[in-house]
Design an enzyme around this catalytic site. Sequence first.
Site, PDB file in Angstrom:
ATOM      1  N   SER A 267       0.639  -1.652  -0.539  1.00  0.00           N
ATOM      2  CA  SER A 267       0.469  -0.086   0.122  1.00  0.00           C
ATOM      3  C   SER A 267       0.899   1.661  -0.040  1.00  0.00           C
ATOM      4  O   SER A 267       2.270   0.926   0.483  1.00  0.00           O
ATOM      5  CB  SER A 267      -1.183   0.023   1.377  1.00  0.00           C
ATOM      6  OG  SER A 267      -0.187   0.470   2.257  1.00  0.00           O
ATOM      7  N   LYS A 268       0.647   2.882  -0.306  1.00  0.00           N
ATOM      8  CA  LYS A 268       0.871   3.909  -0.369  1.00  0.00           C
ATOM      9  C   LYS A 268       1.833   3.755   1.048  1.00  0.00           C
ATOM     10  O   LYS A 268       2.496   4.506   1.320  1.00  0.00           O
ATOM     11  CB  LYS A 268      -0.203   5.173  -1.136  1.00  0.00           C
ATOM     12  CG  LYS A 268       0.400   6.309  -0.657  1.00  0.00           C
ATOM     13  CD  LYS A 268      -0.099   7.366  -1.537  1.00  0.00           C
ATOM     14  CE  LYS A 268       0.326   8.665  -1.049  1.00  0.00           C
ATOM     15  NZ  LYS A 268       1.127   8.758  -0.560  1.00  0.00           N
ATOM     16  N   ARG A 269       0.904   2.928   1.755  1.00  0.00           N
ATOM     17  CA  ARG A 269       1.590   3.468   3.407  1.00  0.00           C
ATOM     18  C   ARG A 269       2.872   3.037   3.877  1.00  0.00           C
ATOM     19  O   ARG A 269       3.551   3.688   4.572  1.00  0.00           O
ATOM     20  CB  ARG A 269       0.807   3.251   4.229  1.00  0.00           C
ATOM     21  CG  ARG A 269      -0.086   4.564   5.677  1.00  0.00           C
ATOM     22  CD  ARG A 269      -1.401   3.101   6.052  1.00  0.00           C
ATOM     23  NE  ARG A 269      -2.386   3.606   5.734  1.00  0.00           N
ATOM     24  CZ  ARG A 269      -3.085   2.262   5.541  1.00  0.00           C
ATOM     25  NH1 ARG A 269      -2.318   1.912   6.899  1.00  0.00           N
ATOM     26  NH2 ARG A 269      -4.115   1.786   4.823  1.00  0.00           N
TER      27      ARG A 269
END
Length: 510
Positions: A267-269
């Site tokens: 994920s972007k996180r």
Amino acid sequence: MTDCVNKERRVRVRFAPSPTGPLHIGGVRTALYNYLFARQHGGDMIFRIEDTDSGRFVPGAEDYILESFRWLGIDFDEGVSFGGNYGPYRQSERKEIYRKYVDQLLEAGRAYIAFDTPQELEAKRAEIPNFQYDASTRLQMRNSLTLSKEETDALITGGSQYVVRFLIEPGQDVVVDDLIRGRVVVNSSILDDKVLYKSADNLPTYHLANIVDDHLMEVSHVIRGEEWLPSAPLHVLLYQAFGWQDTMPRFAHLPLLLKPEGNGKLSKRDGDRLGFPVFPLEWHDPKSGEISSGYREKDYLPDAVINFLALLGWNPGNDQEVMTMQQMIDLFNLEKCSKSGARFNYQKLVWFNHEYIMSKSDEEVARLFLPVLAEKGVDAPFDKVVTAVSLVKNRVNFIHELWDNCSFLFKAPTEYDEKSLKKWWKEQAAETTAALCDFLEAQEDFSGETLEPKVMEWIAQNGYATGKVMNAFRVTLVGAAMGPQIFAITDFLGKEETLARARRALSILA
Ligand code: GLU
């Protein structure tokens, strides 16, 4: 090589993003696999924009995606901005086409019109646990199956909004013959009557538009992310409902990209937390103004990114890791792609970046380095830049890191590193450096090759310690006890600059 390609049928694949934001790195991998497959089989690569969900449209996304592929070197044969004989390639421009196919399903009784309002659906959900619009519930709903033809027509003419739903017969085994996952069988009873079309915007949903376009564009293989696997049985049923099963594309669902560590999908996180981008280019969100980092701006080389992505879910079956695009095209094998998720090991990408810097000629790397030099206010002859690159490129993972490793070649030190001074500028340092300057002054040929043995001989004759003399001298030229071989530095700087630097240091440090 494989039976995944039918000789009678031209290989045609598509990358079909929805312009809902920046292209995720997983999407780049999907496009790359389509590209490798198409090129290997001399087929066509189509770029289609799936923008039927107007609510999720993000301005700038389409251009962003196109620019990403230009940067990465993935080219298309047909599609939005490329032209071709199967257009238009933007789904929002194909409204009439879809309407015709929706009508075909309605006439054949394979779809029906439903008038249920969001409130009515909500009420049903509250009433029936795990409510699903399907064979078990559709006859309790407000649709053309429960209303008379007259009532249905009256509602439509009266301007009621409706959707068209696919009528799924329960109890049939639907087979998805996937080139990567094998035979996947799903019973149609678990599927719901998916919405295919909405009167509100006269647009089809993803499912209908996707199937109609793949059919009309003569797509032979659908290579896409695993997240689309749950839609595949529905897609198979749609092909059957249209009577297109004989030309149905072969499916290949690519494995998930997993977090660098732990479980779950990338994920972007993860990128924000660990410090790597998940987008090819920097993205400026037009609504929030948020800026997300991109591989291009973070100084990754596009061919390194491509090589890294190619190996996330596939490998050529030997130990080869660094490959040219042509080698990947030759070796790629859809059926050798893995079923299980591929870990996004971004450190490996840093390694690839280094390998690609090493594999490029000094001239090529120098050209990439020029903008960094310009930014630092350095305007050096190109052959000097090439030499500087040749001296330090093995030390860097990124082009911008060249600067820290060779800035002293272009700019004389203005200060001297404390630690280096403490270690090397003591006892007779000033004295030996001054003597060395005199010796160097007398040398005609200042090339590294000639100078090195002469200086070594001079050191021996005087009974000096090589390390002490040369490191003190190095600090005067570089500003610190670092850098490439000392005679490569003097060679680069030349006699005048070498002596000027050493003497300036003497005047400051002595
Ligand atoms: N529009 C879909 C996407 O955004 C395409 C999925 C497919 O390839 O069928 O990925």
